[in-house]
Design an enzyme around this catalytic site. Structure first.
Site, mmCIF file in Angstrom:
data_model
loop_
_atom_site.group_PDB
_atom_site.id
_atom_site.type_symbol
_atom_site.label_atom_id
_atom_site.label_comp_id
_atom_site.label_asym_id
_atom_site.label_seq_id
_atom_site.Cartn_x
_atom_site.Cartn_y
_atom_site.Cartn_z
ATOM 1 N N GLN A 1 -9.142 32.405 81.287
ATOM 2 C CA GLN A 1 -8.565 33.937 81.014
ATOM 3 C C GLN A 1 -8.095 34.657 82.287
ATOM 4 O O GLN A 1 -9.213 34.675 83.199
ATOM 5 C CB GLN A 1 -9.699 34.573 80.300
ATOM 6 C CG GLN A 1 -9.722 34.458 79.001
ATOM 7 C CD GLN A 1 -9.076 34.956 77.885
ATOM 8 O OE1 GLN A 1 -8.128 35.650 78.451
ATOM 9 N NE2 GLN A 1 -8.775 34.385 76.676
ATOM 10 N N CYS B 1 -4.096 37.444 69.547
ATOM 11 C CA CYS B 1 -3.453 38.381 70.588
ATOM 12 C C CYS B 1 -2.122 38.688 70.036
ATOM 13 O O CYS B 1 -1.159 39.162 70.632
ATOM 14 C CB CYS B 1 -3.016 37.372 71.840
ATOM 15 S SG CYS B 1 -2.341 35.834 71.635
HETATM 16 C C1 SAM Z 1 -5.624 31.692 72.868
HETATM 17 S S1 SAM Z 1 -5.940 30.231 73.396
HETATM 18 C C2 SAM Z 1 -7.639 30.097 73.295
HETATM 19 C C3 SAM Z 1 -8.293 30.076 74.539
HETATM 20 C C4 SAM Z 1 -10.013 30.153 74.318
HETATM 21 N N1 SAM Z 1 -10.391 30.563 73.190
HETATM 22 C C5 SAM Z 1 -10.402 31.037 75.472
HETATM 23 O O1 SAM Z 1 -10.961 32.124 75.222
HETATM 24 O O2 SAM Z 1 -10.396 30.297 76.556
HETATM 25 C C6 SAM Z 1 -5.559 29.173 72.039
HETATM 26 C C7 SAM Z 1 -5.707 27.776 72.009
HETATM 27 O O3 SAM Z 1 -5.337 27.040 70.794
HETATM 28 C C8 SAM Z 1 -4.901 25.860 71.191
HETATM 29 N N2 SAM Z 1 -4.216 25.319 70.000
HETATM 30 C C9 SAM Z 1 -2.878 25.313 69.921
HETATM 31 N N3 SAM Z 1 -2.580 24.818 68.459
HETATM 32 C C10 SAM Z 1 -3.807 24.438 68.210
HETATM 33 C C11 SAM Z 1 -4.030 23.502 67.183
HETATM 34 N N4 SAM Z 1 -3.127 23.155 65.955
HETATM 35 N N5 SAM Z 1 -5.344 22.964 66.892
HETATM 36 C C12 SAM Z 1 -6.193 23.318 67.809
HETATM 37 N N6 SAM Z 1 -6.071 23.839 69.023
HETATM 38 C C13 SAM Z 1 -4.912 24.422 69.096
HETATM 39 C C14 SAM Z 1 -4.189 25.803 72.583
HETATM 40 O O4 SAM Z 1 -4.463 24.653 73.129
HETATM 41 C C15 SAM Z 1 -5.079 26.978 73.352
HETATM 42 O O5 SAM Z 1 -5.877 26.249 74.077
#
Ligand code: SAM
Length: 458
Positions: free
Chosen positions: A293, A415
């Site tokens: 983050q 977000c």
């Molecule tokens: C907003 S970030 C979340 C970050 C984490 N929760 C943090 O606070 O560090 C969204 C995450 O969703 C993952 N992502 C995207 N599509 C996905 C899917 N279909 N299934 C699982 N994860 C996914 C991405 O790799 C990314 O790490």
């Protein structure tokens, strides 16, 4: 009325849309105009004409709105970042809070949106812990290091100041740009696949005071590694790095892109900490390209709120979906029986496992893959589900599966107020009640909003 592109129109801006553009009305249609604030009376040139909306470029502010202020940064007009600097911080917060309320009302059909006062960022400047700057030869054929002007992919403007990362960033950029110029180094050119220098990334541990600098080069050899180390560790004008990396980024049409990292100085990683409200500290070892983050102090506030709203107990199994490098789940692990984290990104999952080990957390398990597919195949039903999806939000299949597994509580971190409202509508028209919506400002001076929602099963 037959409107034409290029036509000048006079309008008053009444609101700000998600994305930061000002909204006015003309010819019974909504008009979006960048860089405007409510109250501005402007002359604008039409750039897009659609049946139900128009887009226009501001030509002249005839009367500025009362809330308009002078942007702090001298690069405001050319830079693509920090687009809300023309509002003072209090007004930025009001805009963000309103945005969340309106999305929940208009897209989610909620009559009571349960939106709490947005949590402000106590340091609305110098809060970022990572920034990437680009080298370019520009049209004058001299080497420049800075950020891309709005709408440009290759050219950069020379960065003299930036109020997002540490105060010495302008000095650091000047130092590296002069070094590149003196050594007659060329910026990498995508079109000709020639030149050496691509980007300079600066990562900082806001809790630990550490700094990692990563210089990304092309396939060409960087011959000045020792000089580069001396430059960064010898100057009295900048905070010295604790790690320096050179990353060779080789990309060629038709061939696989490769990245080769070399730790040429100091520690092999940046250490950062996140503090939990119970006085526990989590440590993270961050490699040059790992996700973390970008606002450390606000991330702590965000995660502490997730923890409080989750009301997790020692018998609870908690799914941490879209877990990235595991930070949210690791924050919650001391309260839970089991944390099960899923993310599509294999590297992030490897990182999450290492983060658990580093912090002696043994009740967190991780699996790489699509969130829906992975949990569809599981037999244990979670007590609590935490979701933090990308801007696109959840798929309908995942929403429906969440309705099927009936966790007693869902904590949705988002977000994007639009996709959040769409997904909450599905969840709350069926089995869940929306109990609390807490916006958190992670990115002052930009239009971005982070929102935590608590849903309880009915
Ligand atoms: C907003 S970030 C979340 C970050 C984490 N929760 C943090 O606070 O560090 C969204 C995450 O969703 C993952 N992502 C995207 N599509 C996905 C899917 N279909 N299934 C699982 N994860 C996914 C991405 O790799 C990314 O790490």
């Amino acid at each position: 009325m037959q409107l034409k592109k290029g036509e000048l129109i006079s309008i008053e801006i009444t609101k700000i849309a998600f994305g930061g553009a000002g909204i006015g009305h003309y010819d019974n249609r909504v008009v979006f105009v960048e860089n405007t604030v409510p109250g501005d009376k402007i002359l604008a040139k039409l750039t897009k004409i659609k049946q139900n909306f128009l887009e226009a470029k501001m030509e002249e502010i005839q009367t500025p709105g009362d809330i308009r202020i002078k942007p702090r940064c001298k690069h405001f007009n050319e830079c693509g970042g920090c687009s809300m600097q023309y509002l003072d911080y209090k007004n930025q917060l009001e805009f963000k809070e309103l945005q969340v309320k309106e999305s929940l009302e208009h897209i989610g059909n909620f009559s009571d949106t349960h939106v709490k006062k947005i949590i402000e960022c106590k340091t609305p400047w110098h809060y970022r812990n990572k920034m990437e700057f680009t080298f370019s030869m520009n049209k004058d054929n001299k080497i420049h290091l800075g950020l891309h002007p709005k709408g440009y992919r290759y050219d950069v403007f020379d960065l003299k100041e930036c109020y997002l990362e540490s105060e010495d960033i302008g000095e650091l950029i000047k130092l590296v740009q002069n070094f590149a110029d003196e050594k007659n180094l060329k910026a990498y050119n995508f079109k000709t696949n020639s030149g050496l220098l691509r980007t300079l990334t600066v990562r900082e541990g806001k809790r630990t005071g550490e700094r990692l600098i990563n210089l990304t080069t092309s396939h060409e050899e960087f011959e000045y590694k020792n000089d580069f180390v001396k430059l960064l560790t010898g100057s009295s004008h900048i905070q010295h790095p604790t790690s320096i990396y050179i990353t060779k980024h080789i990309s060629k049409k038709g061939a696989k892109t490769t990245f080769t990292r070399e730790n040429i100085y100091g520690k092999p990683y940046l250490t950062e900490e996140l503090h939990i409200n119970n006085n526990q500290k989590l440590s993270f070892h961050i490699l040059p390209d790992a996700f973390f983050q970008t606002n450390t102090f606000q991330a702590e506030i965000l995660y502490n709120h997730v923890l409080a709203l989750g009301e997790i107990s020692h018998t609870d199994t908690v799914y941490d979906l879209f877990c990235g490098t595991g930070t949210i789940g690791l924050f919650c692990a001391h309260k839970a029986k089991l944390i099960f984290g899923v993310d599509l990104n294999k590297n992030a999952i490897e990182n999450a496992k290492q983060n658990a080990l580093l912090n002696n957390i043994s009740n967190a398990e991780y699996q790489a893959g699509d969130a829906f597919k992975i949990i569809e195949g599981r037999e244990d039903n979670p007590d609590i589900v935490i979701i933090d999806p990308p801007r696109a939000g959840l798929t309908e299949a995942l929403c429906n599966h969440l309705l099927k597994i009936k966790a007693k509580r869902i904590i949705y971190v988002s977000c994007n107020p639009g996709t959040l409202a769409r997904d909450l509508k599905i969840l709350c028209e069926n089995k869940y009640s929306l109990k609390e919506v807490q916006p958190v400002d992670m990115f002052p001076q930009t239009y971005h909003i982070e929102i935590i929602c608590k849903l309880e099963i009915r």
